[in-house]
Design a protein around this motif. Structure first.
Motif, PDB file in Angstrom:
ATOM      1  N   SER A  22       0.829  -1.204   0.000  1.00 33.02           N
ATOM      2  CA  SER A  22       0.000   0.000   0.000  1.00 33.02           C
ATOM      3  C   SER A  22       0.865   1.257   0.000  1.00 33.02           C
ATOM      4  O   SER A  22       0.561   2.232  -0.699  1.00 33.02           O
ATOM      5  CB  SER A  22      -0.939   0.008   1.207  1.00 33.02           C
ATOM      6  OG  SER A  22      -0.224   0.017   2.422  1.00 33.02           O
ATOM      7  N   VAL A  23       1.971   1.248   0.770  1.00 29.27           N
ATOM      8  CA  VAL A  23       2.871   2.411   0.805  1.00 29.27           C
ATOM      9  C   VAL A  23       3.582   2.567  -0.539  1.00 29.27           C
ATOM     10  O   VAL A  23       3.725   3.684  -1.055  1.00 29.27           O
ATOM     11  CB  VAL A  23       3.896   2.279   1.949  1.00 29.27           C
ATOM     12  CG1 VAL A  23       4.926   3.404   1.879  1.00 29.27           C
ATOM     13  CG2 VAL A  23       3.183   2.323   3.298  1.00 29.27           C
ATOM     14  N   PHE A  24       4.008   1.464  -1.132  1.00 29.00           N
ATOM     15  CA  PHE A  24       4.716   1.532  -2.419  1.00 29.00           C
ATOM     16  C   PHE A  24       3.802   2.073  -3.519  1.00 29.00           C
ATOM     17  O   PHE A  24       4.196   2.950  -4.290  1.00 29.00           O
ATOM     18  CB  PHE A  24       5.231   0.140  -2.800  1.00 29.00           C
ATOM     19  CG  PHE A  24       5.963   0.107  -4.115  1.00 29.00           C
ATOM     20  CD1 PHE A  24       7.285   0.509  -4.197  1.00 29.00           C
ATOM     21  CD2 PHE A  24       5.321  -0.308  -5.275  1.00 29.00           C
ATOM     22  CE1 PHE A  24       7.955   0.498  -5.417  1.00 29.00           C
ATOM     23  CE2 PHE A  24       5.980  -0.331  -6.491  1.00 29.00           C
ATOM     24  CZ  PHE A  24       7.314   0.077  -6.565  1.00 29.00           C
ATOM     25  N   SER A  25       2.585   1.545  -3.611  1.00 29.48           N
ATOM     26  CA  SER A  25       1.653   2.001  -4.652  1.00 29.48           C
ATOM     27  C   SER A  25       1.265   3.465  -4.438  1.00 29.48           C
ATOM     28  O   SER A  25       1.186   4.237  -5.390  1.00 29.48           O
ATOM     29  CB  SER A  25       0.404   1.115  -4.669  1.00 29.48           C
ATOM     30  OG  SER A  25      -0.273   1.186  -3.426  1.00 29.48           O
ATOM     31  N   GLY A  26       1.027   3.834  -3.161  1.00 27.27           N
ATOM     32  CA  GLY A  26       0.678   5.225  -2.871  1.00 27.27           C
ATOM     33  C   GLY A  26       1.814   6.177  -3.170  1.00 27.27           C
ATOM     34  O   GLY A  26       1.598   7.278  -3.708  1.00 27.27           O
ATOM     35  N   SER A  27       3.040   5.783  -2.846  1.00 31.29           N
ATOM     36  CA  SER A  27       4.215   6.624  -3.119  1.00 31.29           C
ATOM     37  C   SER A  27       4.466   6.747  -4.616  1.00 31.29           C
ATOM     38  O   SER A  27       4.839   7.818  -5.117  1.00 31.29           O
ATOM     39  CB  SER A  27       5.455   6.044  -2.429  1.00 31.29           C
ATOM     40  OG  SER A  27       5.270   5.974  -1.036  1.00 31.29           O
ATOM     41  N   THR A  28       4.261   5.661  -5.343  1.00 33.03           N
ATOM     42  CA  THR A  28       4.441   5.678  -6.801  1.00 33.03           C
ATOM     43  C   THR A  28       3.446   6.629  -7.452  1.00 33.03           C
ATOM     44  O   THR A  28       3.803   7.391  -8.367  1.00 33.03           O
ATOM     45  CB  THR A  28       4.260   4.264  -7.382  1.00 33.03           C
ATOM     46  OG1 THR A  28       5.197   3.371  -6.755  1.00 33.03           O
ATOM     47  CG2 THR A  28       4.477   4.257  -8.876  1.00 33.03           C
ATOM     48  N   LEU A  29       2.190   6.607  -6.984  1.00 31.99           N
ATOM     49  CA  LEU A  29       1.181   7.519  -7.521  1.00 31.99           C
ATOM     50  C   LEU A  29       1.566   8.975  -7.248  1.00 31.99           C
ATOM     51  O   LEU A  29       1.430   9.836  -8.140  1.00 31.99           O
ATOM     52  CB  LEU A  29      -0.185   7.205  -6.899  1.00 31.99           C
ATOM     53  CG  LEU A  29      -1.355   8.105  -7.333  1.00 31.99           C
ATOM     54  CD1 LEU A  29      -1.553   8.034  -8.846  1.00 31.99           C
ATOM     55  CD2 LEU A  29      -2.637   7.707  -6.613  1.00 31.99           C
ATOM     56  N   LEU A  30       2.069   9.258  -6.061  1.00 32.34           N
ATOM     57  CA  LEU A  30       2.509  10.624  -5.736  1.00 32.34           C
ATOM     58  C   LEU A  30       3.682  11.042  -6.621  1.00 32.34           C
ATOM     59  O   LEU A  30       3.760  12.199  -7.050  1.00 32.34           O
ATOM     60  CB  LEU A  30       2.906  10.716  -4.261  1.00 32.34           C
ATOM     61  CG  LEU A  30       1.762  10.637  -3.243  1.00 32.34           C
ATOM     62  CD1 LEU A  30       2.317  10.656  -1.821  1.00 32.34           C
ATOM     63  CD2 LEU A  30       0.788  11.801  -3.428  1.00 32.34           C
ATOM     64  N   LEU A  31       4.589  10.107  -6.891  1.00 32.77           N
ATOM     65  CA  LEU A  31       5.722  10.400  -7.763  1.00 32.77           C
ATOM     66  C   LEU A  31       5.259  10.762  -9.168  1.00 32.77           C
ATOM     67  O   LEU A  31       5.734  11.724  -9.778  1.00 32.77           O
ATOM     68  CB  LEU A  31       6.675   9.203  -7.805  1.00 32.77           C
ATOM     69  CG  LEU A  31       7.875   9.316  -8.761  1.00 32.77           C
ATOM     70  CD1 LEU A  31       8.809  10.432  -8.304  1.00 32.77           C
ATOM     71  CD2 LEU A  31       8.629   7.990  -8.836  1.00 32.77           C
ATOM     72  N   LEU A  32       4.289  10.006  -9.688  1.00 32.47           N
ATOM     73  CA  LEU A  32       3.765  10.275 -11.026  1.00 32.47           C
ATOM     74  C   LEU A  32       3.050  11.626 -11.078  1.00 32.47           C
ATOM     75  O   LEU A  32       3.143  12.349 -12.076  1.00 32.47           O
ATOM     76  CB  LEU A  32       2.811   9.154 -11.449  1.00 32.47           C
ATOM     77  CG  LEU A  32       3.437   7.760 -11.576  1.00 32.47           C
ATOM     78  CD1 LEU A  32       2.373   6.741 -11.954  1.00 32.47           C
ATOM     79  CD2 LEU A  32       4.567   7.764 -12.600  1.00 32.47           C
ATOM     80  N   LEU A  33       2.354  11.977  -9.996  1.00 33.44           N
ATOM     81  CA  LEU A  33       1.691  13.288  -9.943  1.00 33.44           C
ATOM     82  C   LEU A  33       2.710  14.405  -9.870  1.00 33.44           C
ATOM     83  O   LEU A  33       2.491  15.507 -10.398  1.00 33.44           O
ATOM     84  CB  LEU A  33       0.752  13.344  -8.731  1.00 33.44           C
ATOM     85  CG  LEU A  33      -0.474  12.430  -8.772  1.00 33.44           C
ATOM     86  CD1 LEU A  33      -1.224  12.484  -7.442  1.00 33.44           C
ATOM     87  CD2 LEU A  33      -1.401  12.834  -9.917  1.00 33.44           C
TER      88      LEU A  33
END
Length: 476
Positions: A100-111
């Motif tokens: 959950s932390v990895f997917s959430g962090s990846t989404l923030l990186l893409l944004l």
């Protein structure tokens, strides 16, 4: 003090455990962002100031904390971090937490990048690694600590689940000896035992009291606020075990079923508890939270688009229905939905008015009550289209067991008590039962169709929903 975070009067309370996790996550989310600000003090200004109104630029840091906290708590909720928190072990939570932390962090990186194709600069990559390590590490460590504290309170006997034993045979005696004779507490407080024939077992009476027979099981569960039930009836009594499990499922409690040797050999017994005898554990079925959210969004979107695009068809059908026979355009009827909730279902009228003057009656293939237009609508299921309104109102879903009237539910449950399982999910416009069986013309056919709907409950996923929808589209 610690035990009060997890229990009410020493009885484990799932809601309190969940809230403890939520508050803990909020604290460590804020802590990780405080540390992040020490490493990158201009980060919230860099990210938010481009998007904030002029008057709000001075509140970039508070808004940074507020939005990030809300984002992560919702992210953890979607990944099921707060579902059955009291049933988890330290090891079982590490991988889902990291994911959950990895997917959430990846989404923030893409944004943060905001360019396609994505190009990750050295600064952004370092920020991603530090953020992932910092937030992920603090969250995972804090959750493992809380779970260990929870398990310690259980082992010490400070908190427990109210549990009943169902059975009065030698196997039941062995099981309660096994549970209570272990070197530390396993978290089960045996309130008493229930017998299938109202006969007491003097040896079991030495460990817990006799509460009555199975006929009074529902009232026993409610009166004693039971959380779990250990079922150890004679394995050969399949009908008795099935009826007990059906009743227990309606109560929404965890069921631990003592299996026969065949189930163990076939590999059907799965257990995480090595201290006691093996059990088949049956918990209240729940679709993963993130899938449930997507399902609701998908249902609402399709229903809204369906109403908009079908508006011209609705108008034409309304004129044809009015011209074809006397009566209203729409037909409204009370149906039973999730958790027994009564709601009004909407359909295009496909029968002549006063079609049920002599009482409820299921439509048959050559039913004279059906209008000429109604036969075409029912064949292509066009009469169901107004149920998009029910989906928007939240009473129905696109896919789910067909809702029935109380009149027929009463008849079905007399012959098939397990029908009650159907009421644990939202009804739908279409279902596995409709795909495999179609419309039922009698109560017996409803019961026959029920097996497919029960199969759907045990395999309910977004993928299964999409397959059912595609099958309906291809068959029309």
């Amino acid at each position: 003090m610690i035990k009060n975070l997890f229990s009410i009067n020493n009885r484990i309370n799932e809601r309190r455990v969940k809230y403890t996790f939520v508050v803990s996550d909020i604290v460590f989310i804020c802590l990780s962002h405080l540390i992040l600000l020490q490493l990158f003090p201009d980060l919230p200004l860099h990210i938010l100031n481009k998007h904030l109104p002029v008057l709000s630029k001075g509140f970039a840091i508070p808004l940074f904390f507020l939005t990030s906290t809300f984002y992560w708590v919702y992210n953890f909720y979607l990944f099921g971090a707060y579902t059955q928190s009291d049933k988890r072990s330290g090891l079982s939570i590490i991988w889902p937490s990291f994911l959950s932390v990895f997917s959430g962090s990846t989404l923030l990186l893409l944004l943060l990048i905001k360019t396609v194709p994505y190009y990750v600069s050295y600064f952004q990559f370092i920020l991603f690694i530090k953020y992932l390590s910092l937030l992920g590490g603090l969250i995972i460590i804090s959750r493992v600590i809380w779970i260990q504290l929870f398990q310690k309170q259980k082992r010490n006997g400070n908190i427990s689940y109210n549990t009943i034993l169902i059975g009065n045979n030698e196997r039941a005696l062995d099981i309660i000896k096994d549970f209570l004779g272990f070197k530390y507490n396993l978290g089960f407080k045996f309130i008493g035992y229930v017998s299938p024939n109202n006969e007491e077992n003097p040896q079991i009476n030495n460990y817990c009291k006799h509460l009555g027979n199975i006929d009074k099981l529902s009232s026993i569960i409610n009166k004693n606020e039971i959380d779990e039930a250990v079922v150890c009836l004679d394995p050969r009594n399949h009908e008795g075990i099935y009826s007990v499990i059906t009743l227990l499922k309606q109560s929404g409690i965890t069921i631990r079923l003592n299996p026969d040797i065949n189930l163990i050999i076939e590999g059907a017994v799965k257990t995480n508890t090595l201290e006691t005898l093996p059990f088949v554990t049956i918990t209240p079925f729940k679709m993963p939270v993130w899938q449930g959210v997507i399902k609701r969004v998908f249902d609402f979107s399709i229903a809204l688009l369906g109403l908009l695009f079908c508006a011209p068809i609705f108008l034409i059908l309304a004129l044809l229905i009015k011209q074809g026979s006397k009566g209203p355009i729409f037909y409204a009827q009370k149906r039973i939905g999730k958790n027994g909730k009564v709601f009004t279902i909407y359909k295009f009228r496909s029968m002549y008015i006063n079609a049920e003057e002599s009482g409820p009656s299921l439509a048959k293939e050559d039913d004279v009550r059906i209008t000429k237009l109604g036969r075409y609508m029912r064949k292509w299921r066009i009469d169901e289209l107004p149920q998009f309104i029910n989906i928007i109102l939240g009473d129905m879903s696109l896919v789910g067991p067909r809702p029935e009237r109380q009149f027929y539910i009463d008849q079905i449950t007399e012959k098939a008590p397990h029908y009650a399982h159907i009421l644990t999910v939202k009804p739908g416009i279409t279902s596995w039962g409709m795909v495999k069986f179609g419309y039922a013309q009698s109560v017996d056919e409803m019961i026959e169709r029920l097996q497919f709907d029960l199969l759907y409950l045990e395999n309910q996923t977004l993928l299964v929903d999409f397959k059912i929808i595609l099958f309906n589209v291809n068959s029309t």
